[in-house]
Design an enzyme around this catalytic site. Structure first.
Site, PDB file in Angstrom:
ATOM      1  N   VAL A  25      -2.116   0.671   7.751  1.00  0.00           N
ATOM      2  CA  VAL A  25      -3.223   0.906   8.666  1.00  0.00           C
ATOM      3  C   VAL A  25      -4.491   1.254   7.883  1.00  0.00           C
ATOM      4  O   VAL A  25      -4.481   2.164   7.043  1.00  0.00           O
ATOM      5  CB  VAL A  25      -2.882   2.036   9.661  1.00  0.00           C
ATOM      6  CG1 VAL A  25      -4.096   2.387  10.528  1.00  0.00           C
ATOM      7  CG2 VAL A  25      -1.706   1.628  10.542  1.00  0.00           C
ATOM      8  N   CYS A 108       7.037   2.509  12.118  1.00  0.00           N
ATOM      9  CA  CYS A 108       6.046   3.585  12.011  1.00  0.00           C
ATOM     10  C   CYS A 108       6.641   4.901  12.509  1.00  0.00           C
ATOM     11  O   CYS A 108       7.064   4.994  13.674  1.00  0.00           O
ATOM     12  CB  CYS A 108       4.785   3.239  12.801  1.00  0.00           C
ATOM     13  SG  CYS A 108       3.512   4.532  12.669  1.00  0.00           S
ATOM     14  N   HIS A 175      12.975  -0.542   5.598  1.00  0.00           N
ATOM     15  CA  HIS A 175      12.511   0.635   4.871  1.00  0.00           C
ATOM     16  C   HIS A 175      13.689   1.605   4.830  1.00  0.00           C
ATOM     17  O   HIS A 175      14.172   2.038   5.883  1.00  0.00           O
ATOM     18  CB  HIS A 175      11.318   1.269   5.590  1.00  0.00           C
ATOM     19  CG  HIS A 175      10.676   2.377   4.818  1.00  0.00           C
ATOM     20  ND1 HIS A 175       9.357   2.728   4.975  1.00  0.00           N
ATOM     21  CD2 HIS A 175      11.162   3.215   3.869  1.00  0.00           C
ATOM     22  CE1 HIS A 175       9.068   3.724   4.164  1.00  0.00           C
ATOM     23  NE2 HIS A 175      10.155   4.051   3.489  1.00  0.00           N
ATOM     24  N   ASN A 210      10.768   3.442  -2.586  1.00  0.00           N
ATOM     25  CA  ASN A 210      11.053   3.768  -3.997  1.00  0.00           C
ATOM     26  C   ASN A 210      10.438   2.776  -4.976  1.00  0.00           C
ATOM     27  O   ASN A 210      10.938   2.622  -6.095  1.00  0.00           O
ATOM     28  CB  ASN A 210      12.561   3.842  -4.285  1.00  0.00           C
ATOM     29  CG  ASN A 210      13.295   4.829  -3.422  1.00  0.00           C
ATOM     30  OD1 ASN A 210      12.681   5.666  -2.776  1.00  0.00           O
ATOM     31  ND2 ASN A 210      14.617   4.738  -3.388  1.00  0.00           N
ATOM     32  N   ALA A 232       3.937  -0.266  -0.703  1.00  0.00           N
ATOM     33  CA  ALA A 232       2.784   0.290   0.013  1.00  0.00           C
ATOM     34  C   ALA A 232       2.056   1.267  -0.908  1.00  0.00           C
ATOM     35  O   ALA A 232       1.047   0.922  -1.518  1.00  0.00           O
ATOM     36  CB  ALA A 232       3.238   0.978   1.296  1.00  0.00           C
TER      37      ALA A 232
END
Length: 442
Positions: A25, A108, A175, A210, A232
């Site tokens: 975002v 999220c 994730h 990680n 990210a």
């Protein structure tokens, strides 16, 4: 041409991408995606877009996707958050001609996602998710993909992934953290969960979590067998991560600022990127940190970046032979490198208290601020306290308002129906009733 699915979609449309920039975002905007692609990224996601807003707001569509066409920015996956099948699909139909796939955000974990009922807070609603993916798979001309977080139990995570695959998901990003693992509680992502999902489904799988350097990417692929790895935080601190390089920070910052000149984005995005890139250096030069926070123009940000570069070059020129990086860093602070987020214990040590004394303090640990003690106040509230020393944050001192019988907002002082202005107006219209307190007859 028929829609490609699964492995064929990954090989042909996504060009067998192994190195992936995550949807972030306000951070994975066009300029940052282009910088990342120049330095090894093979696939990028847009920032998460709100399906409802995308559907109703032409400006939002233009600002986030319909802007200047850029052939370099492919392959590209557009990510939406949504909780309604029709809204999701209608938004995706408006986006499908500008991307190679549509991704549904099921990962999220933030409070805003809980309030909005999307992201990881849909992971227990399997019937709803099936309907959303089935409809998208039927209506869209591009594949539908999903990004998820894991459950604590590996078996449940595997069944979840299999359900999404059966519904029509053509690629899955996993994730390896639960929705509770975030901020100082993030901990280590479970590659064991990711490996189990990879073995259980026949569609391509990307791993997330990680990833701080290229060796982490290679180890993750080797241990889990995934098709690709998404980064990210690692990418934000070192956009050359997928090249296996640790360049000088100002090289990346200057290149990014040049791209921004051509493909503008909100100043807040640019500022946030420079805070990430210069993170370690800004711990040394606090005054420049304050300047970067206050500057109001792109030219001003360029000036602060130039000054940071000059300070670092002076430091390099005065460096003694054999001198080593400080603060336990693997490289000197002017080199792009990972930021290791401190866990709860480290954070408590920094604050001079044990975990049992203060517990885990997040960004908004409001329960510790109720007594108005400035040592426990958030930075934002400390600033307010400086501006107004008499200000109190004790909730018991807040004025109490009588609530509207209909919606819970403060009621009008003179309303005969005990309602707020909005509810009173609706009632007066429906029942052809007058309220002389709220709407006096003149």
């Amino acid at each position: 041409m028929p829609k490609l699915r699964g492995e064929a979609f990954w090989r042909e449309t996504l060009r067998s991408a192994h190195y992936v920039v995550a949807p972030m975002v306000d951070q994975s905007e066009l300029a940052w995606r282009l910088l990342s692609r120049r330095h090894g990224a093979q696939l990028c996601y847009t920032p998460m877009l709100h399906a409802q807003v995308f559907l109703r707001d032409a400006n939002y569509r233009r600002e986030n996707l319909y802007g200047e066409a850029c052939p370099e920015d492919r392959p590209l996956i557009v990510q939406f958050c949504a909780n309604d099948p029709e809204v999701f699909v209608q938004a995706a139909l408006l986006a499908q001609d500008y991307c190679d796939a549509i991704d549904l955000n099921l990962g999220c974990p933030q409070m805003i996602a809980k309030r909005g009922h999307y992201g990881a807070f849909l992971q227990e609603e399997w019937d709803l998710l099936q309907r959303m993916i089935l409809l998208a798979n039927e209506k869209l001309s591009v594949p539908i993909t999903c990004k998820i977080r894991v459950f604590p139990e590996i078996d449940k995570t595997v069944k979840y992934a299999q359900m999404l695959e059966k519904a029509g998901c053509q690629l899955l990003t996993v994730h390896g953290r639960t929705k509770e693992q975030k901020g100082p509680l993030a901990g280590v992502a479970s590659w064991e969960h990711i490996q189990a999902v990879r073995k259980a489904v026949s569609i391509p799988v990307f791993a997330n979590g990680n990833i701080q350097c290229l060796s982490d990417v290679e180890e993750c692929i080797r241990k889990t067998g995934v098709h690709g790895v998404m980064s990210a935080e690692g990418n934000l601190h070192n956009p050359a991560l997928f090249e296996g390089r640790n360049p000088l920070v100002w090289e990346m910052a200057e290149e990014y600022l040049e791209i921004v000149q051509k493909y503008p984005c909100p100043l807040s995005y640019v500022r946030a990127h420079l805070f990430k890139l210069w993170h370690h250096t800004l711990q040394v030069y606090q005054q420049l940190r304050e300047e970067l926070a206050k500057v109001k123009t792109l030219e001003g940000i360029v000036d602060v970046n130039r000054e940071l570069k000059l300070r670092c070059q002076e430091e390099i020129a005065n460096q003694k032979e054999g001198e080593k990086p400080k603060e336990g860093l693997p490289f000197f602070h002017w080199i792009c490198q990972p930021y290791i987020r401190p866990g709860p214990k480290e954070r408590c040590k920094e604050n001079g208290a044990s975990g049992t004394e203060k517990g885990v303090r997040g960004k908004r640990a409001l329960e510790e601020e109720e007594d108005g003690n400035s040592e426990l106040l958030s930075k934002n509230k400390q600033k307010k306290k400086l501006r107004n020393p008499n200000k109190s944050f004790d909730p018991s001192l807040k004025p109490k308002y009588a609530k509207c019988d209909q919606c819970g907002n403060p009621k009008g002082n003179k309303c005969v129906f005990n309602m707020c202005r909005g509810c009173c107006k609706k009632r007066a219209f429906k029942e052809t009733a007058d309220c002389p307190g709220t709407f006096p007859i003149t």
